[in-house]
Design a protein around this motif. Structure first.
Motif, PDB file in Angstrom:
ATOM      1  N   VAL A 145      47.915  37.958 -24.117  1.00 49.83           N
ATOM      2  CA  VAL A 145      48.126  36.785 -24.969  1.00 49.83           C
ATOM      3  C   VAL A 145      46.764  36.341 -25.489  1.00 49.83           C
ATOM      4  CG1 VAL A 145      48.922  34.398 -25.092  1.00 49.83           C
ATOM      5  CG2 VAL A 145      50.191  36.069 -23.729  1.00 49.83           C
ATOM      6  N   HIS A 146      46.609  36.394 -26.811  1.00 47.08           N
ATOM      7  CA  HIS A 146      45.350  36.019 -27.450  1.00 47.08           C
ATOM      8  C   HIS A 146      45.357  34.536 -27.777  1.00 47.08           C
ATOM      9  CE1 HIS A 146      43.685  40.072 -28.073  1.00 47.08           C
ATOM     10  NE2 HIS A 146      44.960  40.434 -28.110  1.00 47.08           N
ATOM     11  N   GLY A 147      44.307  33.855 -27.316  1.00 48.20           N
ATOM     12  CA  GLY A 147      44.097  32.453 -27.632  1.00 48.20           C
ATOM     13  C   GLY A 147      42.974  32.327 -28.651  1.00 48.20           C
ATOM     14  N   ALA A 148      42.360  31.163 -28.687  1.00 48.72           N
ATOM     15  CA  ALA A 148      41.303  30.894 -29.662  1.00 48.72           C
ATOM     16  C   ALA A 148      39.999  31.583 -29.293  1.00 48.72           C
ATOM     17  CB  ALA A 148      41.084  29.384 -29.764  1.00 48.72           C
ATOM     18  N   LYS A 149      39.246  31.937 -30.310  1.00 48.13           N
ATOM     19  CA  LYS A 149      37.878  32.445 -30.197  1.00 48.13           C
ATOM     20  C   LYS A 149      37.704  33.597 -29.219  1.00 48.13           C
ATOM     21  CE  LYS A 149      35.909  28.373 -31.994  1.00 48.13           C
ATOM     22  NZ  LYS A 149      34.926  27.406 -32.103  1.00 48.13           N
ATOM     23  N   GLY A 150      38.646  34.526 -29.223  1.00 47.79           N
ATOM     24  CA  GLY A 150      38.491  35.747 -28.453  1.00 47.79           C
ATOM     25  C   GLY A 150      38.921  35.673 -27.008  1.00 47.79           C
TER      26      GLY A 150
END
Length: 196
Positions: A145-150
């Motif tokens: 699961v990709h969140g903010a800023k990498g």
């Protein structure tokens, strides 16, 4: 290639094209990378390209015939992301230059090194796991699961409620990612660590 050329000719972003035709942006992006569209969306693709449905079907058939046997996810995937917190199963992805700017989210199949034990016994420490953004995530899938800023987390998808994603891990409390940008499904994993 035709999709990307047509998109450029229309001066539209992937998002704009996807919204106009009712497609999921990730799916449209996967088509541009060579994933074949299902037959039920080919009429809309024909409309977008200015072709007939028969021409689109023929292009898809030719693509299947050209596909090289034996070329698999092992051969074409690149490594992205590194574990930044082994205890939490958190990853850090570096920015990648794409055609429309910089993104922390890889496009196309990629693999990660499992340097955390939060997913054992399913994903073993020291092995590799291959991720395919074109696969639609469902509860029960192992995912990134990709969140903010990498920032990204690995886990088993339990629920998606708006922007919140709940992940389970083996023997650990669930993790809730408050604002996700992408959910990528792990489609293949090594069972033993590769030599070298």
């Amino acid at each position: 290639m035709l999709l990307a050329e047509r998109q450029r000719a229309l001066h539209m972003t992937e998002r704009a094209v996807a919204e106009k035709y009712g497609w999921v942006q990730q799916t449209y992006s996967a088509w541009k990378r060579g994933t074949l569209p299902r037959p039920d969306v080919r009429d809309a693709i024909a409309d977008f390209l200015g072709l007939t449905r028969e021409e689109v079907d023929k292009l898809c058939e030719e693509a299947i015939e050209r596909a090289a046997p034996g070329i698999g996810v092992f051969d074409t995937a690149q490594q992205h992301g590194k574990v930044s917190d082994r205890k939490e199963g958190r990853f850090k992805f570096e920015p990648i230059q794409h055609g429309y700017g910089v993104s922390y989210i890889p496009r196309g199949r990629y693999f990660v090194r499992i340097e955390t034990n939060v997913m054992e016994p399913v994903l073993l420490y020291g092995t590799r796991a291959w991720v395919d953004p074109a696969v639609w995530p469902k509860p029960g899938n192992e995912v990134i699961v990709h969140g903010a800023k990498g920032t990204a987390w690995i886990g088993r998808l339990e629920a998606v409620e708006g922007q919140k994603v709940r992940l389970s891990r083996y023997g650990l409390p669930d993790v809730v990612v408050d604002s996700h940008e992408a959910i990528h499904v792990i489609v293949l994993a090594e069972r033993v660590m590769a030599a070298g």
